[in-house]
Scaffold this motif. Structure first.
Motif, PDB file in Angstrom:
ATOM      1  N   UNK A   1       0.827  -1.209   0.000  1.00  0.00           N
ATOM      2  CA  UNK A   1       0.000   0.000   0.000  1.00  0.00           C
ATOM      3  C   UNK A   1       0.864   1.263   0.000  1.00  0.00           C
ATOM      4  N   UNK A   2       1.948   1.216   0.771  1.00  0.00           N
ATOM      5  CA  UNK A   2       2.853   2.370   0.803  1.00  0.00           C
ATOM      6  C   UNK A   2       3.504   2.573  -0.558  1.00  0.00           C
ATOM      7  N   UNK A   3       3.920   1.460  -1.198  1.00  0.00           N
ATOM      8  CA  UNK A   3       4.541   1.555  -2.525  1.00  0.00           C
ATOM      9  C   UNK A   3       3.558   2.130  -3.554  1.00  0.00           C
ATOM     10  N   UNK A   4       2.281   1.744  -3.442  1.00  0.00           N
ATOM     11  CA  UNK A   4       1.262   2.274  -4.351  1.00  0.00           C
ATOM     12  C   UNK A   4       1.094   3.784  -4.150  1.00  0.00           C
ATOM     13  N   UNK A   5       1.039   4.199  -2.876  1.00  0.00           N
ATOM     14  CA  UNK A   5       0.903   5.627  -2.580  1.00  0.00           C
ATOM     15  C   UNK A   5       2.136   6.392  -3.072  1.00  0.00           C
ATOM     16  N   UNK A   6       3.302   5.767  -2.950  1.00  0.00           N
ATOM     17  CA  UNK A   6       4.533   6.409  -3.413  1.00  0.00           C
ATOM     18  C   UNK A   6       4.494   6.621  -4.936  1.00  0.00           C
ATOM     19  N   UNK A   7       3.996   5.613  -5.649  1.00  0.00           N
ATOM     20  CA  UNK A   7       3.922   5.727  -7.102  1.00  0.00           C
ATOM     21  C   UNK A   7       2.984   6.869  -7.513  1.00  0.00           C
ATOM     22  N   UNK A   8       1.901   7.030  -6.780  1.00  0.00           N
ATOM     23  CA  UNK A   8       0.984   8.134  -7.079  1.00  0.00           C
ATOM     24  C   UNK A   8       1.636   9.488  -6.813  1.00  0.00           C
ATOM     25  N   UNK A   9       2.455   9.556  -5.799  1.00  0.00           N
ATOM     26  CA  UNK A   9       3.178  10.797  -5.515  1.00  0.00           C
ATOM     27  C   UNK A   9       4.146  11.106  -6.642  1.00  0.00           C
ATOM     28  N   UNK A  10       4.850  10.080  -7.126  1.00  0.00           N
ATOM     29  CA  UNK A  10       5.775  10.272  -8.251  1.00  0.00           C
ATOM     30  C   UNK A  10       5.019  10.803  -9.472  1.00  0.00           C
ATOM     31  N   UNK A  11       3.840  10.266  -9.727  1.00  0.00           N
ATOM     32  CA  UNK A  11       3.029  10.749 -10.856  1.00  0.00           C
ATOM     33  C   UNK A  11       2.592  12.193 -10.633  1.00  0.00           C
ATOM     34  N   UNK A  12       2.242  12.516  -9.393  1.00  0.00           N
ATOM     35  CA  UNK A  12       1.865  13.887  -9.080  1.00  0.00           C
ATOM     36  C   UNK A  12       3.017  14.856  -9.309  1.00  0.00           C
ATOM     37  N   UNK A  13       4.218  14.441  -8.971  1.00  0.00           N
ATOM     38  CA  UNK A  13       5.399  15.265  -9.212  1.00  0.00           C
ATOM     39  C   UNK A  13       5.590  15.492 -10.707  1.00  0.00           C
ATOM     40  N   UNK A  14       5.381  14.436 -11.493  1.00  0.00           N
ATOM     41  CA  UNK A  14       5.512  14.558 -12.952  1.00  0.00           C
ATOM     42  C   UNK A  14       4.535  15.599 -13.506  1.00  0.00           C
ATOM     43  N   UNK A  15       3.296  15.575 -13.018  1.00  0.00           N
ATOM     44  CA  UNK A  15       2.271  16.504 -13.514  1.00  0.00           C
ATOM     45  C   UNK A  15       2.614  17.943 -13.134  1.00  0.00           C
ATOM     46  N   UNK A  16       2.965  18.167 -11.875  1.00  0.00           N
ATOM     47  CA  UNK A  16       3.305  19.514 -11.426  1.00  0.00           C
ATOM     48  C   UNK A  16       4.540  20.037 -12.152  1.00  0.00           C
ATOM     49  N   UNK A  17       5.522  19.180 -12.319  1.00  0.00           N
ATOM     50  CA  UNK A  17       6.744  19.583 -13.022  1.00  0.00           C
ATOM     51  C   UNK A  17       6.428  20.014 -14.452  1.00  0.00           C
ATOM     52  N   UNK A  18       5.568  19.247 -15.117  1.00  0.00           N
ATOM     53  CA  UNK A  18       5.196  19.582 -16.497  1.00  0.00           C
ATOM     54  C   UNK A  18       4.468  20.929 -16.553  1.00  0.00           C
ATOM     55  N   UNK A  19       3.590  21.198 -15.579  1.00  0.00           N
ATOM     56  CA  UNK A  19       2.873  22.474 -15.546  1.00  0.00           C
ATOM     57  C   UNK A  19       3.827  23.656 -15.392  1.00  0.00           C
ATOM     58  N   UNK A  20       4.767  23.522 -14.456  1.00  0.00           N
ATOM     59  CA  UNK A  20       5.701  24.620 -14.208  1.00  0.00           C
ATOM     60  C   UNK A  20       6.614  24.834 -15.410  1.00  0.00           C
ATOM     61  N   UNK A  21       7.127  23.738 -15.959  1.00  0.00           N
ATOM     62  CA  UNK A  21       8.032  23.833 -17.106  1.00  0.00           C
ATOM     63  C   UNK A  21       7.333  24.504 -18.289  1.00  0.00           C
ATOM     64  N   UNK A  22       6.079  24.146 -18.519  1.00  0.00           N
ATOM     65  CA  UNK A  22       5.328  24.732 -19.633  1.00  0.00           C
ATOM     66  C   UNK A  22       5.102  26.225 -19.417  1.00  0.00           C
ATOM     67  N   UNK A  23       4.735  26.618 -18.209  1.00  0.00           N
ATOM     68  CA  UNK A  23       4.456  28.022 -17.935  1.00  0.00           C
ATOM     69  C   UNK A  23       5.719  28.881 -17.996  1.00  0.00           C
ATOM     70  N   UNK A  24       6.863  28.279 -17.703  1.00  0.00           N
ATOM     71  CA  UNK A  24       8.112  29.031 -17.702  1.00  0.00           C
ATOM     72  C   UNK A  24       8.841  28.962 -19.039  1.00  0.00           C
ATOM     73  N   UNK A  25       8.304  28.173 -19.974  1.00  0.00           N
ATOM     74  CA  UNK A  25       8.934  28.067 -21.281  1.00  0.00           C
ATOM     75  C   UNK A  25      10.281  27.370 -21.241  1.00  0.00           C
ATOM     76  N   UNK A  26      10.446  26.421 -20.315  1.00  0.00           N
ATOM     77  CA  UNK A  26      11.720  25.698 -20.192  1.00  0.00           C
ATOM     78  C   UNK A  26      11.729  24.468 -21.093  1.00  0.00           C
ATOM     79  N   UNK A  27      12.907  23.894 -21.215  1.00  0.00           N
ATOM     80  CA  UNK A  27      13.056  22.634 -21.950  1.00  0.00           C
ATOM     81  C   UNK A  27      12.174  21.563 -21.303  1.00  0.00           C
ATOM     82  N   UNK A  28      11.350  20.852 -22.079  1.00  0.00           N
ATOM     83  CA  UNK A  28      10.471  19.836 -21.490  1.00  0.00           C
ATOM     84  C   UNK A  28      11.217  18.776 -20.675  1.00  0.00           C
TER      85      UNK A  28
END
Length: 434
Positions: A197-224
């Motif tokens: 269960x902890x590993x599953x929750x960890x994987x969801x956190x990793x996915x959440x980081x990916x989404x937030x990172x993509x949002x910030x990178x897009x708004x700042x016009x950085x390299x994907x």
């Protein structure tokens, strides 16, 4: 099976990490990048440039008007009759006509129409400037929320990693005890289920980081491929708790909504002056030079060119505006009253918003103290239960419950530390000073 799943997750994460370019960014750096690359800010900047051009256009109405006209024409024969339309006869005309004219006029007094038009254009420029500041503030707060969420998820990831290590250690200890016949195999299953269960929750956190990172990178016009790492010292920037009066003062001074409403009043007042200017006469200096031919005011027509010029004053006054413009003046006065009401409404709304945000801001400090105490108690409880479990004085269920309580306490503390910063920046955004 679980070990294989964890290994595959870690391998995938490492493979993605190798393709990324990690970059530690502070909030100040993110703000600078946003000012240069945000599409929303660029759009507001373009609107400000347009408003500045509007000011220059309004000022150009102070300049003299110069008109040049050149005309060539074909003149037909004339018809000459008595006053009773009898004895009609044709009059030969030279058929080629020409006209060349230069006319200039410089407005001396226009009832304030030009100066008030310039004032209105400047107010529109100020409004565009406020819109730009608000757009910048909105983008900054959005990026701040993403950034703090990103930091929170990275923090939670570390908490889960520690708990995964703790769970794996507990599983190994339990297996050793199971081989000694002290515990049942079912106890190991409990711990493995919790680890999964902890590993599953960890994987969801990793996915959440990916989404937030993509949002910030897009708004700042950085390299994907950029992988943003939040500044680890951000929690050291936790602000001191300031009183509500400070924030209400900040809002009165910097609020974009309040500034826009105040400009709305000024624009309505300028509208009243513009409407009144329509009732006043206009005075201008005029000059003209005409070069015409043929001279048709004589009969027979003189087939020559005639040049004449003049300089003088021109007074024009639309008398009908004395009663027509009154309606426009009344409408402009009503618009001023509406603008004043909207200002009062915006001020009341701002006061309540600051109060609400301040209460939540103050509450976040209280939450932090509570969660710190909860974590201390959870750690003490886990140590006691772990010691009792090793001495066969507690069962596996007690150990799982203690571990879950410790995990929850760590997560709540991590979230509460970020919540203080979020509420702080929320207050700055509400007051228009982010």
């Amino acid at each position: 099976m679980l070990i294989v799943l964890l290994y595959a997750t870690l391998c995938t994460f490492n493979a993605l990490a190798q393709e990324r370019v990690e970059r530690v960014l502070m909030l100040s750096e993110i703000y600078e990048l946003a000012d240069s690359h945000s599409k929303s800010i660029k759009s507001s900047s373009a609107a400000l440039v347009e408003a500045e051009q509007g000011v220059r256009e309004a000022k150009s109405r102070h300049l003299p008007e110069v008109n040049l006209s050149v005309m060539a024409s074909y003149l037909g024969d004339g018809l000459l009759t008595d006053r009773d339309f009898s004895n009609a006869m044709n009059v030969d005309m030279p058929h080629f006509g020409n006209n060349f004219a230069v006319e200039a006029a410089q407005l001396i007094y226009g009832g304030g129409a030009v100066s008030n038009g310039v004032a209105m254009a400047k107010l529109k420029q100020e409004m565009a400037s406020v819109d730009l500041a608000e757009s910048r503030s909105r983008v900054r707060f959005m990026l701040t929320a993403f950034y703090l969420d990103l930091y929170k998820l990275h923090n939670l990831l570390r908490v889960y990693d520690r708990n995964i290590t703790l769970a794996e250690t507990l599983i190994e200890t339990t297996r050793s005890r199971e081989r000694q016949g002290i515990v049942l195999a079912n106890d190991i299953t409990r711990y493995e289920l919790r680890l999964q269960n902890i590993a599953l929750a960890r994987r969801r956190i990793v996915n959440g980081i990916e989404i937030l990172n993509a949002n910030i990178v897009e708004m700042l016009g950085l390299n994907p491929a950029t992988y943003i790492l939040p500044d680890e010292n951000i929690l050291s920037q936790t602000p001191l708790l300031q009183g509500e009066a400070h924030w209400q003062s900040e809002a009165t001074e910097h609020s974009h909504d309040l500034e826009r409403s105040a400009l709305g009043i000024k624009m309505s007042e300028a509208g009243v002056r513009l409407a009144r200017s329509e009732k006043l006469p206009h005075l201008a200096v005029v000059a003209a030079n005409h070069f015409d031919g043929p001279i048709t005011i004589e009969v027979p027509v003189i087939n020559n060119n005639f040049n004449y010029w003049f300089v003088g004053l021109k007074l024009s006054w639309s008398l009908s505006s004395l009663w027509k413009a009154n309606q426009g003046v009344k409408r402009a006065k009503f618009a001023t009253q509406v603008a004043q009401s909207r200002y009062d409404e915006a001020k009341e709304r701002l006061t309540l918003a600051v109060k609400s945000d301040y209460i939540k801001y103050k509450e976040s400090f209280d939450d932090l103290d509570t969660y710190r105490k909860s974590l201390q108690l959870a750690e003490e409880n886990y140590s006691v239960v772990e010691m009792r479990y090793k001495n066969d004085m507690a069962i596996a269920t007690d150990m799982v419950d203690a571990a879950n309580e410790l995990l929850n306490a760590e997560l709540q503390l991590a979230n509460s530390q970020i919540a203080i910063l979020f509420q702080y920046y929320k207050l700055k955004s509400t007051t228009g000073n982010i």
